[in-house]
Design an enzyme around this catalytic site. Sequence first.
Site, PDB file in Angstrom:
ATOM      1  N   TRP A 261     -32.057   2.456   1.838  1.00 14.37           N
ATOM      2  CA  TRP A 261     -30.608   2.993   1.350  1.00 14.37           C
ATOM      3  C   TRP A 261     -30.796   4.228   0.466  1.00 14.37           C
ATOM      4  O   TRP A 261     -29.765   4.511   1.430  1.00 14.37           O
ATOM      5  CB  TRP A 261     -29.963   2.010  -0.219  1.00 14.37           C
ATOM      6  CG  TRP A 261     -29.500   0.985   0.292  1.00 14.37           C
ATOM      7  CD1 TRP A 261     -29.462  -0.699   0.043  1.00 14.37           C
ATOM      8  CD2 TRP A 261     -27.572   0.943   0.290  1.00 14.37           C
ATOM      9  NE1 TRP A 261     -28.684  -1.583   0.063  1.00 14.37           N
ATOM     10  CE2 TRP A 261     -27.804   0.144   0.528  1.00 14.37           C
ATOM     11  CE3 TRP A 261     -26.564   1.633   0.503  1.00 14.37           C
ATOM     12  CZ2 TRP A 261     -26.471  -0.787   0.513  1.00 14.37           C
ATOM     13  CZ3 TRP A 261     -25.413   1.392   0.870  1.00 14.37           C
ATOM     14  CH2 TRP A 261     -25.427  -0.091   1.263  1.00 14.37           C
ATOM     15  N   TRP A 289      -5.267   9.669 -10.469  1.00 10.10           N
ATOM     16  CA  TRP A 289      -6.206   8.871 -11.333  1.00 10.10           C
ATOM     17  C   TRP A 289      -6.108   8.686 -13.080  1.00 10.10           C
ATOM     18  O   TRP A 289      -5.139  10.147 -13.221  1.00 10.10           O
ATOM     19  CB  TRP A 289      -7.692   9.377 -11.857  1.00 10.10           C
ATOM     20  CG  TRP A 289      -8.576   9.410 -10.369  1.00 10.10           C
ATOM     21  CD1 TRP A 289      -8.378  10.152  -9.067  1.00 10.10           C
ATOM     22  CD2 TRP A 289      -8.891   8.104  -9.768  1.00 10.10           C
ATOM     23  NE1 TRP A 289      -9.285   9.824  -8.257  1.00 10.10           N
ATOM     24  CE2 TRP A 289      -9.931   8.586  -8.822  1.00 10.10           C
ATOM     25  CE3 TRP A 289      -8.972   7.290 -10.558  1.00 10.10           C
ATOM     26  CZ2 TRP A 289     -11.069   7.867  -7.869  1.00 10.10           C
ATOM     27  CZ3 TRP A 289     -10.366   6.041 -10.063  1.00 10.10           C
ATOM     28  CH2 TRP A 289     -11.002   6.908  -8.577  1.00 10.10           C
ATOM     29  N   ASN A 324     -30.343  -0.202 -12.713  1.00 11.03           N
ATOM     30  CA  ASN A 324     -29.428  -0.381 -11.666  1.00 11.03           C
ATOM     31  C   ASN A 324     -28.365  -0.536 -11.656  1.00 11.03           C
ATOM     32  O   ASN A 324     -27.234  -0.556 -11.319  1.00 11.03           O
ATOM     33  CB  ASN A 324     -30.304  -0.333 -10.746  1.00 11.03           C
ATOM     34  CG  ASN A 324     -29.356   0.131  -9.479  1.00 11.03           C
ATOM     35  OD1 ASN A 324     -28.840   1.325  -8.950  1.00 11.03           O
ATOM     36  ND2 ASN A 324     -29.451  -0.730  -8.594  1.00 11.03           N
ATOM     37  N   TRP A 342     -13.975   9.208  -9.525  1.00 14.68           N
ATOM     38  CA  TRP A 342     -15.825   9.012  -9.807  1.00 14.68           C
ATOM     39  C   TRP A 342     -16.138  10.465  -9.861  1.00 14.68           C
ATOM     40  O   TRP A 342     -17.291  10.458 -10.270  1.00 14.68           O
ATOM     41  CB  TRP A 342     -15.671   8.185  -8.839  1.00 14.68           C
ATOM     42  CG  TRP A 342     -15.380   9.325  -7.453  1.00 14.68           C
ATOM     43  CD1 TRP A 342     -13.923   8.686  -6.155  1.00 14.68           C
ATOM     44  CD2 TRP A 342     -15.849   9.918  -6.507  1.00 14.68           C
ATOM     45  NE1 TRP A 342     -13.872  10.196  -5.682  1.00 14.68           N
ATOM     46  CE2 TRP A 342     -14.902  10.683  -5.502  1.00 14.68           C
ATOM     47  CE3 TRP A 342     -17.637  10.964  -6.737  1.00 14.68           C
ATOM     48  CZ2 TRP A 342     -15.547  11.303  -3.878  1.00 14.68           C
ATOM     49  CZ3 TRP A 342     -17.716  11.594  -5.576  1.00 14.68           C
ATOM     50  CH2 TRP A 342     -16.883  11.715  -4.901  1.00 14.68           C
TER      51      TRP A 342
END
Length: 435
Positions: A261, A289, A324, A342
């Site tokens: 990943w 947003w 995580n 984000w």
Amino acid sequence: MKENITLFWFHRDLRLNDNTGLYHALNSSDRVLPLFIFDTEILDKLTDKTDRRVGFIYSALSKLQQEIAAVGSSLLLTHGKPVDIFNQLTDRYSVEAVYTNHDYEPYALVRDAAVADLLKNRQIPFHSYKDQVIFEKQDILKSDGTPYTVFTPYSKVWKQQLAIQGLRFRPSEKLMSNFYKTATLPFPSLQSLGFEHSWTGFTEPVIDEDVIRRYHLTRNLPYLQGTSNMSVHLRFGTISIRELVSKALAWNEQWLNELIWREFFMMILANYPEVVEKSFKPKYDFIVWRNDESEFMKWCRGETGYPFVDAGMRELNETGLMHNRVRMVVASFLTKHLLIDWRWGEHYFAEKLLDFELSSNNGNWQWAAGTGCDAAPYFRIFNPWEQAARYDPDSVYIKKWVKEAGTPAYATPIVEHTYARQRALEAYKKALNPL
């Protein structure tokens, strides 16, 4: 008369063993002077003068200095703009060549290109090598020659290519007698660089075989020591990716997938650099947003009234790390429950994470927000209460970081889950289907 030397320039590869660029430098010359530059272009942007990352790097460099001094050489530790440093060094020495390893982040590419141009103008060879990944940029491509944007087929081909090529270790540690012989060179203090020493001491990266063999069973449980804790060492190259992959092949495929990943996101950044500022899926840049600053600050401080979210943010603020599983939950909460861009969360993580890596940070934030390649679908919205019940059933993790949870002193929830979920779904649908 200027002395002849070859320079090896450390980047994010702070180790002497299995270091590709260092191996080639030591193989080419018996007068290799190792160099590290505390880059003021980076340091000047760090407002926190106790930044743990600077302390970690300094501790790792101190260890390197000890190891290099043991063979009669020295690390040259400098401070300034890289082009200026190389200007000075090429005036001071007769530099026969410069060796380093690739760095893939946007600023690093510009920096290294500027140094390469300087050296070219002075007719000094500049050699850079792949070291921090197994496969880079366009090593793994689809049959039509384009990059993969979905992880599973990428990882399948990645594994096939590894089986064909194998791991290519470079035993640089066996060539240390080829370092340039010199007395110990001045080693500036962190304080002279404008930083306080915020790292209590460098520890060798130790991979726990038992933890890795059980990784697929424990990796989602933040109250356990169920992960490798190698992310910081990978970030700064104090351990070789080839060593980790070799152990992952022997011990746990799920852990191997996590290493893949990392390379997937590095490949995405290399081929789609626009993701630094834009959503990988352009439609998602039409999301309206809310970006409520007071709610964002509550999220940053770990005062949302959602204990699992708050525990993660407080762990991050205090230690520079976050489990995580919890990273996914807090990212989903910010983007979906609070409808905050984000990029706000990504930037906050970039300031705080000890293991910050632009490609992984960006990729994982876009994954959580639903805006990235191979992302979680936008309608996948984590329920923080259910996540806590599933992954921290006895609230061990929560109680460690949010001691007032469950008492009248604890914050009331910043927003109600069902309402927030519906609001997010409507905002995403409106952006994706404007008509």
